[in-house]
Design an enzyme around this catalytic site. Structure first.
Site, PDB file in Angstrom:
ATOM      1  N   GLU A  47       0.857  -1.187   0.000  1.00 42.75           N
ATOM      2  CA  GLU A  47       0.000   0.000   0.000  1.00 42.75           C
ATOM      3  C   GLU A  47       0.885   1.226   0.000  1.00 42.75           C
ATOM      4  O   GLU A  47       1.656   1.445   0.930  1.00 42.75           O
ATOM      5  CB  GLU A  47      -0.908  -0.013   1.229  1.00 42.75           C
ATOM      6  N   ASP A  58      -4.794   9.099  11.253  1.00 40.84           N
ATOM      7  CA  ASP A  58      -3.470   8.544  11.507  1.00 40.84           C
ATOM      8  C   ASP A  58      -2.865   8.998  12.826  1.00 40.84           C
ATOM      9  O   ASP A  58      -3.017  10.139  13.239  1.00 40.84           O
ATOM     10  CB  ASP A  58      -2.528   8.909  10.355  1.00 40.84           C
TER      11      ASP A  58
END
Lengths: 265, 399
Positions: A47, A58
């Site tokens: 990814e 995040d």
């Protein structure tokens, strides 16, 4: 041509390992050496993270690598030219993962076309709403033969999981617990129950589990309860400590392999 | 017709929506599914109105500013939101959201703050209602807004420094959202402006709409008519302006004017004039206008007023701008400072730097003598005294 993600799941029944990294970190031009090193060391899928200034989902590690990647000058245009150069060397599926706004500014239709041209097999945009994928944007991914991967969490309702399974084309990204990325924890009975519940639903898409997988114990639990696992922050953390891509990646995989070997051999 | 409410998915024309990762879906959906029913419930309205009246200190006066009026040769009213408890309009929204959070059985309230006004308002209501309160504030803002940090702590709130990014309001919002993702059970995030994913822009606008509903009643008493010719308000994320415009949006003869912070100038790299220079995109879960690079990275905003220092704009305002129902102007740091001193000397009111942007617009519009102009004085200036003092000592204000 058959999509590499489809191929991967057809050829490999279990223990699929996908690694996430932030493009443009540690150096602007690390993309190719990281992809090479990950493939050589046995990643099944990669990814490629598109850095964004405000990565809401995040934790500190990906925030840091994203900020550094942007300071290094990474952009979607640069990323596509890096991926084009390495296209012929890469045999495992590449997935682009990022936030919607940079993709919107690039132009979604053009983004899909270019991604497909440089060998990308799938896209993850966690803040693209399901209904907008369904009614507006899905057609661009489909016409460019890109799989679109949605996230689910332990809080996602059964109906919504079914809706997502229906729209997903590659696999389902099961977030291990409702958290931001890189939050290290141990799999509790709650998570095991959640993954069991997903298995019993007999979804049409395979399920990979990600978020928080960082050591022997968590990788074991992920492999034992889903088709595979996704690791991001734990790998990037090693690259923050030491930016020599080849050695860091080899060491990282040696650690993971010993986990895999002691489990299944 | 331009209306003040979004559609069922939270869109005002092309703007709004909820662009959130799955990790936030449960909490946001819970709000989407329940907010209207809760807000429209009679018991809720009774509690809300009661607190606005007895705790916030509403209705706030609509003050005829005679000295300003004679200077600008028109009829100027100041809507005195600066007289709300805690010193700004922020409390209206916080009271509403915390009553709503209690009905959703939330035990922990989190909030972001820039200048500290929304943080103080949130800490205040949490103290009143016995709820745990955590406020996220950029490290830089913690340095420049110490009095408000102390107020929050005295009110029992925990203040967490946002150390990512530019360490200001945008980063405080990022940190609050991340905390919400990681503590989704029992936590409600009180967003302080008409920004964020649906239903926040609509919910906040509804709670702030008490401002325009009072203006209508007060004008009727004072002028025998419910609608003014102009409503002027400053715009950061846009909550005080949304509240001041709300009940006039469908009265097309009322001119609505939003005033952004130009910072050092709209053409400079230090500005917060989102409508002037922004482009369409997504920020904090909402499709709207924002200041961004061609690559879609959010730019840092700059304004002397921490409350306007935001690189986005609420989707309602993006829509009012696009449909030309409201017009938006930009005022520089310097112009705002001058307007603050003018108001202090002419009416004996020290405005917040944010509200001073709205006042600084007055000389720029050719009002007619019989026009009725309402300026929303969104907050008081105590928090800005250090900046005023610096300006005062540097400049030629020894009048």
């Amino acid at each position: 041509m058959i999509n590499k993600i489809t191929q991967l799941f057809e050829n490999k029944g279990k223990d699929i390992l996908s690694i996430f990294f932030t493009a443009g970190f540690p150096e602007l031009n690390s993309t190719q050496s990281i992809i090479r090193a990950l493939e050589e060391n046995g990643a099944d899928m990669i990814e490629v993270g598109i850095p964004y200034s405000d990565p809401l989902a995040d934790g500190p590690v990906i925030q840091k690598t994203s900020a550094m990647a942007l300071r290094n000058g990474m952009s979607i245009t640069t990323l596509f030219s890096q991926l084009t150069e390495i296209k012929k060397e890469v045999h495992i599926p590449l997935i682009l993962m990022g936030y919607l706004n940079p993709v919107l500014q690039y132009g979604i239709e053009n983004f899909c076309r270019q991604a497909s041209r440089c060998g990308v097999s799938g896209v993850i945009l966690p803040d693209l709403p399901i209904d907008e994928y369904e009614t507006i944007y899905g057609k661009y991914f489909e016409s460019n033969h890109l799989k679109f991967i949605f996230l689910i969490t332990p809080d996602t309702s059964t109906n919504r999981i079914l809706q997502i399974d229906n729209l997903s084309t590659g696999f389902i990204y099961a977030v291990s617990s409702t958290s931001t990325t890189g939050k290290e924890f141990c799999f509790s009975p709650v998570q095991i129950e959640y993954l069991n519940r997903l298995r019993e639903m007999k979804l049409k898409n395979p399920v990979l589990v990600g978020f928080g997988i960082h050591n022997h114990e968590t990788l074991t639990a992920a492999f034992g309860n889903a088709r595979g696992a996704i690791i991001g922050s734990a790998y990037l953390k090693c690259l923050i400590e030491d930016n020599k891509v080849e050695t860091v990646t080899r060491k990282f995989f040696n650690r993971l392999k010993s986990t895999i070997i002691c489990l299944y051999n | 017709m331009i209306i003040q409410e979004p559609d069922t998915k939270g869109y005002y024309g092309p703007y709004g929506g909820a662009y959130i990762p799955e990790m936030l879906h449960r909490n946001v959906e819970e709000l989407q599914a329940n907010y209207l029913e809760i807000i429209n419930d009679n018991g809720f309205q009774e509690d809300f109105i009661n607190l606005l009246h007895n705790y916030v200190g509403r209705p706030t006066p609509l003050f005829p500013a005679k000295n300003l009026s004679s200077r600008f040769k028109t009829k100027i009213y100041l809507k005195r939101e600066d007289l709300c408890h805690t010193g700004a309009h922020k409390l209206n929204n916080v009271v509403g959201q915390i009553l709503l959070a209690k009905r959703l059985k939330k035990k922990h309230i989190i909030a972001e703050t820039g200048a500290g006004q929304h943080g103080v308002a949130t800490a205040t209501v949490c103290a009143l209602m016995g709820l745990r309160c955590t406020v996220f504030m950029g490290s830089k803002d913690i340095q420049r807004q110490q009095p408000n940090v102390l107020r929050m702590k005295m009110l029992g709130a925990e203040v967490i420094a946002a150390t990512s990014g530019n360490q200001t309001l945008k980063d405080a919002i990022n940190e609050a959202i991340r905390y919400w993702i990681n503590h989704s059970d029992e936590t409600h995030y009180v967003i302080g402006s008409t920004i964020g994913p649906h239903p926040y822009p609509d919910m906040v606008a509804r709670f702030q709409s008490v401002i325009s509903s009072e203006i209508r009643k007060q004008l009727l008493e004072k002028e025998g008519r419910e609608t003014p010719d102009y409503v002027v308000a400053c715009v950061g994320g846009g909550s005080n302006a949304a509240g001041a415009f709300y009940h006039f949006i469908s009265d097309s003869q009322v001119k609505l004017i939003g005033v952004e912070a130009a910072g050092e100038g709209v053409g400079s790299s230090n500005t917060a004039a989102t409508i002037a220079i922004g482009t369409e995109g997504i920020i904090h879960g909402c499709r709207t206008l924002l200041m961004q690079t061609p690559d879609g990275q959010t730019k840092e905003a700059h304004s002397i007023s921490a409350g306007l220092d935001y690189p986005g704009i609420g989707p309602l305002h993006a829509y009012l701008h696009q449909s030309q129902r409201a017009s938006y102007y930009a005022i520089t740091d310097e112009e705002a400072l001058n307007a603050a001193f003018d108001l202090a000397l002419s009416e004996g009111i020290i405005p917040a730097l944010e509200s001073a942007h709205a006042l600084a617009l007055l000389p720029k519009i050719a009002f007619r003598p019989h026009d009725i102009v309402v300026v929303n004085l969104s907050g008081r200036g105590d928090k800005d005294l250090a900046i005023y003092q610096e300006y005062f000592s540097h400049d030629n204000h020894d009048k």
